[in-house]
Design an enzyme around this catalytic site. Structure first.
Site, PDB file in Angstrom:
ATOM      1  N   ALA A   1       0.809  -1.222   0.000  1.00 55.06           N
ATOM      2  CA  ALA A   1       0.000   0.000   0.000  1.00 55.06           C
ATOM      3  C   ALA A   1       0.839   1.268   0.000  1.00 55.06           C
ATOM      4  O   ALA A   1       0.325   2.357  -0.229  1.00 55.06           O
ATOM      5  CB  ALA A   1      -0.944   0.003   1.196  1.00 55.06           C
ATOM      6  N   GLY A   2       2.122   1.110   0.285  1.00 49.63           N
ATOM      7  CA  GLY A   2       2.978   2.288   0.440  1.00 49.63           C
ATOM      8  C   GLY A   2       3.071   3.093  -0.842  1.00 49.63           C
ATOM      9  O   GLY A   2       2.850   2.581  -1.944  1.00 49.63           O
TER      10      GLY A   2
ATOM     11  N   ARG B   1       9.983   7.570  -3.219  1.00 56.21           N
ATOM     12  CA  ARG B   1      11.338   7.698  -3.747  1.00 56.21           C
ATOM     13  C   ARG B   1      11.467   7.228  -5.200  1.00 56.21           C
ATOM     14  O   ARG B   1      12.457   7.504  -5.863  1.00 56.21           O
ATOM     15  CB  ARG B   1      12.314   6.923  -2.847  1.00 56.21           C
ATOM     16  CG  ARG B   1      12.536   7.589  -1.509  1.00 56.21           C
ATOM     17  CD  ARG B   1      13.204   6.664  -0.499  1.00 56.21           C
ATOM     18  NE  ARG B   1      12.254   5.746   0.122  1.00 56.21           N
ATOM     19  CZ  ARG B   1      12.569   4.818   1.026  1.00 56.21           C
ATOM     20  NH1 ARG B   1      13.822   4.668   1.423  1.00 56.21           N
ATOM     21  NH2 ARG B   1      11.645   4.027   1.543  1.00 56.21           N
TER      22      ARG B   1
ATOM     23  N   TYR C   1       6.318  -7.443 -46.986  1.00 51.74           N
ATOM     24  CA  TYR C   1       5.349  -7.349 -45.901  1.00 51.74           C
ATOM     25  C   TYR C   1       4.298  -8.438 -46.110  1.00 51.74           C
ATOM     26  O   TYR C   1       3.637  -8.477 -47.164  1.00 51.74           O
ATOM     27  CB  TYR C   1       4.668  -5.975 -45.860  1.00 51.74           C
ATOM     28  CG  TYR C   1       3.518  -5.980 -44.880  1.00 51.74           C
ATOM     29  CD1 TYR C   1       3.765  -6.196 -43.525  1.00 51.74           C
ATOM     30  CD2 TYR C   1       2.198  -5.841 -45.299  1.00 51.74           C
ATOM     31  CE1 TYR C   1       2.722  -6.261 -42.611  1.00 51.74           C
ATOM     32  CE2 TYR C   1       1.150  -5.899 -44.388  1.00 51.74           C
ATOM     33  CZ  TYR C   1       1.423  -6.108 -43.039  1.00 51.74           C
ATOM     34  OH  TYR C   1       0.398  -6.186 -42.137  1.00 51.74           O
TER      35      TYR C   1
HETATM   36  C1  UD1 Z   1      10.917  -1.755   5.960  1.00 55.47           C
HETATM   37  C2  UD1 Z   1      11.163  -2.164   7.420  1.00 55.47           C
HETATM   38  C3  UD1 Z   1      12.663  -2.249   7.654  1.00 55.47           C
HETATM   39  C4  UD1 Z   1      13.258  -3.238   6.684  1.00 55.47           C
HETATM   40  C5  UD1 Z   1      12.919  -2.874   5.241  1.00 55.47           C
HETATM   41  C6  UD1 Z   1      13.354  -3.984   4.334  1.00 55.47           C
HETATM   42  C7  UD1 Z   1       9.300  -1.223   8.638  1.00 55.47           C
HETATM   43  C8  UD1 Z   1       8.875  -0.187   9.631  1.00 55.47           C
HETATM   44  N1  UD1 Z   1      10.582  -1.201   8.298  1.00 55.47           N
HETATM   45  O1  UD1 Z   1      11.467  -0.466   5.780  1.00 55.47           O
HETATM   46  O2  UD1 Z   1      12.916  -2.689   8.975  1.00 55.47           O
HETATM   47  O3  UD1 Z   1      14.668  -3.291   6.866  1.00 55.47           O
HETATM   48  O4  UD1 Z   1      11.501  -2.715   5.093  1.00 55.47           O
HETATM   49  O5  UD1 Z   1      13.222  -3.608   2.998  1.00 55.47           O
HETATM   50  O6  UD1 Z   1       8.484  -2.043   8.258  1.00 55.47           O
HETATM   51  N2  UD1 Z   1       3.458  -0.415   3.502  1.00 55.47           N
HETATM   52  C9  UD1 Z   1       2.085  -0.470   3.502  1.00 55.47           C
HETATM   53  N3  UD1 Z   1       1.389   0.439   4.224  1.00 55.47           N
HETATM   54  C10 UD1 Z   1       2.002   1.394   4.962  1.00 55.47           C
HETATM   55  C11 UD1 Z   1       3.408   1.467   4.943  1.00 55.47           C
HETATM   56  C12 UD1 Z   1       4.111   0.531   4.211  1.00 55.47           C
HETATM   57  O7  UD1 Z   1       1.488  -1.340   2.863  1.00 55.47           O
HETATM   58  O8  UD1 Z   1       1.287   2.175   5.601  1.00 55.47           O
HETATM   59  C13 UD1 Z   1       4.208  -1.415   2.728  1.00 55.47           C
HETATM   60  C14 UD1 Z   1       5.018  -0.804   1.601  1.00 55.47           C
HETATM   61  O9  UD1 Z   1       4.261  -0.784   0.396  1.00 55.47           O
HETATM   62  C15 UD1 Z   1       6.217  -1.733   1.532  1.00 55.47           C
HETATM   63  C16 UD1 Z   1       6.337  -2.289   2.916  1.00 55.47           C
HETATM   64  O10 UD1 Z   1       5.125  -2.021   3.592  1.00 55.47           O
HETATM   65  O11 UD1 Z   1       5.997  -2.815   0.627  1.00 55.47           O
HETATM   66  C17 UD1 Z   1       7.494  -1.648   3.688  1.00 55.47           C
HETATM   67  O12 UD1 Z   1       7.341  -0.247   3.683  1.00 55.47           O
HETATM   68  P1  UD1 Z   1       8.550   0.698   3.288  1.00 55.47           P
HETATM   69  O13 UD1 Z   1       8.096   2.086   3.450  1.00 55.47           O
HETATM   70  O14 UD1 Z   1       9.131   0.294   1.992  1.00 55.47           O
HETATM   71  O15 UD1 Z   1       9.536   0.349   4.493  1.00 55.47           O
HETATM   72  P2  UD1 Z   1      11.111   0.495   4.526  1.00 55.47           P
HETATM   73  O16 UD1 Z   1      11.444   1.866   4.908  1.00 55.47           O
HETATM   74  O17 UD1 Z   1      11.699  -0.039   3.294  1.00 55.47           O
HETATM   75 CA    CA Z   2      11.043  -0.760   1.377  1.00 56.80          CA
END
Ligand code: UD1
Ligand code: CA
Length: 503
Positions: A24-25, A29, A382
């Protein structure tokens, strides 16, 4: 479809009750209008790779948490994982919140659940299976996958106690200097007991640098409460690498490609230049096939044993038969039979189907074209909306005129036909078995079997035209010289030809 990693043998394969993919993120970046998890590498989206890696765990339920760009992500899931259940996280309040939203959508779920970030495209089925096996063996309620990496920047650190047992996962922004020095990181892959996870997620705080509910904060309270937990290192640290921007995307793509090519080479494929050869994880290549530099094999492409592809060839969703050669060619949705020769410089479009031993040569474009065994279209043509029989030869510079400006029409050419150079087949039209057509013909009506069709204006030579109309030019001088040579008595080896005289 084959996956980059073979699934473990069924009798030993560990399973989970459910897989939860966090997708969902926003992926800020990436700086993209496409949701992060839909960016592609090696023939699948980021989330597609995660789903493929988890597939052998045979989870009865797969939940994908969607939010940012949810319509696009849901549409993609309907295509690549129609049985997965998309669950909407309205506000992106953190990975812990996302996991809680997923579990709320399957309230009756019991047993083990694999929770995995949607942006880890290098995860393998083998690594996930090892994680689940270790989780089961330890009787753990929460097990996190970790990796020892050279550069842990940006990742959660695994804090262990004096005995080596995991104590907490600390995000970099919340870490002390001492914790930042730790090089064992959280992969973003967890196996947990569903009930335990539900409980602990409901109590997550947001007292961290980002003000989010971190899934990573689930570990510490479980440890403090004396629950059995574990942290399992991945054998290959590349497996756990996430993908947060396009620089990382390119690096993951390269690593994935290296893995695919290594697998192919170990299985008996010659890859002349791994640096310029790109093969999707979804492609298969047979033994003793040779991939020359600049070869790109995409999607559902399958290359047969002993085939020779490249250099500088891109094949998408294309079947290449055994021992076929495909040189400097672009093909999409084509089937190339055994022992066929294609190129150099051919463009095969969808619906092209080349029978065994056929040839499509230089500067030839084909579309929706069935070409029979041993038939040849060697040069500059062709061929669209056509059926060509066996053993037929299509003359150079032929156009199958399939489009009248409104609709497309079909041309049928029989077996063992010989069509002349520079023909136009104005569809719909049929040329019978064993028929010939004269060079330069515009074929607008059917040609019966065995007939010779001539459809061109008769030739007319206007004698002396250059001398009269272009006098003083090099052409006129050359003609005059030739005429004076011809006036000298000698044997004329050629027969009489028709000569017109203008008035
Ligand atoms: C996350 C981990 C970190 C780990 C890293 C590995 C957390 C807090 N941290 O960091 O410890 O080393 O992954 O790659 O989890 N997402 C949602 N909803 C939200 C927020 C995030 O679905 O509200 C999903 C994102 O789409 C993603 C995943 O959760 O697939 C991780 O989120 P992201 O923001 O990428 O976390 P990182 O900072 O990479
Ligand atoms: Ca990530």
């Amino acid at each position: 479809m084959t996956h980059a990693q073979p699934a473990p043998a069924p009798d030993t394969a560990p399973t989970v009750a459910a897989v939860v993919v966090l997708a969902a993120g926003q992926g800020t970046r990436m700086r993209s209008s496409t949701p992060k998890v839909l960016h592609t590498l090696g023939g699948r989206s980021l989330v597609g790779h995660v789903l493929a890696a988890a597939e052998p765990l045979a989870a009865g339920t797969t939940v994908v948490v969607v939010g940012s760009g949810r319509e696009q992500v849901e549409q993609h899931l309907a295509e690549v994982a129609p049985t997965a259940l998309p669950v909407v996280q309205e506000e992106q309040l953190g990975s812990g919140h996302a996991a809680a939203v997923a579990l709320a959508a399957v309230p009756d779920l019991e047993g083990s659940v694999l929770v995995v970030n949607g942006d880890s495209p290098l995860l393998t089925s083998r690594t996930l299976a090892a994680l689940v096996t270790a989780h089961d063996a330890a009787g753990s309620v929460f097990t996190v996958l970790t990796a020892e990496v050279a550069d842990p920047t940006g990742l959660g650190r695994i804090v262990r106690d004096g005995s080596g047992a995991p104590r907490a996962i600390v995000e970099e922004r919340d870490a002390t200097d001492e914790q930042r020095a730790i090089r064992e990181v959280n992969a973003g892959v967890y196996v947990a007991n569903a009930g335990t996870l539900r409980r602990v997620l409901s109590g997550l705080a947001t007292d961290n640098a980002q003000g989010e509910q971190y899934l990573t904060d689930a570990l510490a309270p479980l440890v403090a409460g004396g629950a059995p937990t574990a942290a399992v290192r991945a054998d290959d640290p590349d497996d756990v690498l996430g993908c947060n921007d396009r620089v990382e995307l390119a690096a993951r793509r390269r690593t994935l490609n290296d893995r695919v090519l290594d697998g192919l080479m170990r299985s008996g494929v010659t890859v002349v230049d791994p640096l310029t050869t790109w093969v999707d994880a979804t492609v298969t290549v047979g033994r003793d096939a040779v991939l020359e530099p600049g070869t790109h094999l995409r999607g559902g492409t399958a290359v047969g044993d002993g085939a020779h592809v490249g250099p500088d060839t891109s094949l998408t969703d294309t079947q290449v038969g055994e021992r076929a050669t495909v040189v400097r060619t672009h093909a999409v949705g084509a089937r190339i039979g055994d022992d066929v020769q294609v190129g150099p410089f051919a463009y095969l479009r969808p619906g092209t189907d080349l029978g065994a031993g056929a040839k499509v040569g230089t500067f030839v474009e084909t579309k929706n074209a069935q070409v029979g065994e041993g038939s040849k279209i060697p040069h500059l043509s062709y061929v669209g909306d056509a059926t060509i029989g066996r053993g037929t030869n299509i003359g150079a510079a032929t156009v199958f005129v399939n489009y009248d400006g409104v609709a497309k029409h079909h041309t049928t050419i029989g077996d063992h036909a010989r069509t002349g150079a520079d023909n136009m087949f104005v569809a719909p039209v049929t040329v019978g078995d064993g028929a010939y057509t004269a060079a330069g013909s515009v074929i607008t009506s059917d040609v019966p079997p065995g007939a010779m069709a001539v459809a061109r204006a008769p030739q007319r030579n206007v004698a002396g035209w250059v001398r009269r109309r272009r006098s003083g030019t090099p052409a006129a001088e050359a003609a005059a010289a030739a005429e004076s040579r011809a006036e000298a008595p000698r044997e004329d080896p050629s027969g009489p030809s028709r000569v017109d005289h203008d008035s």
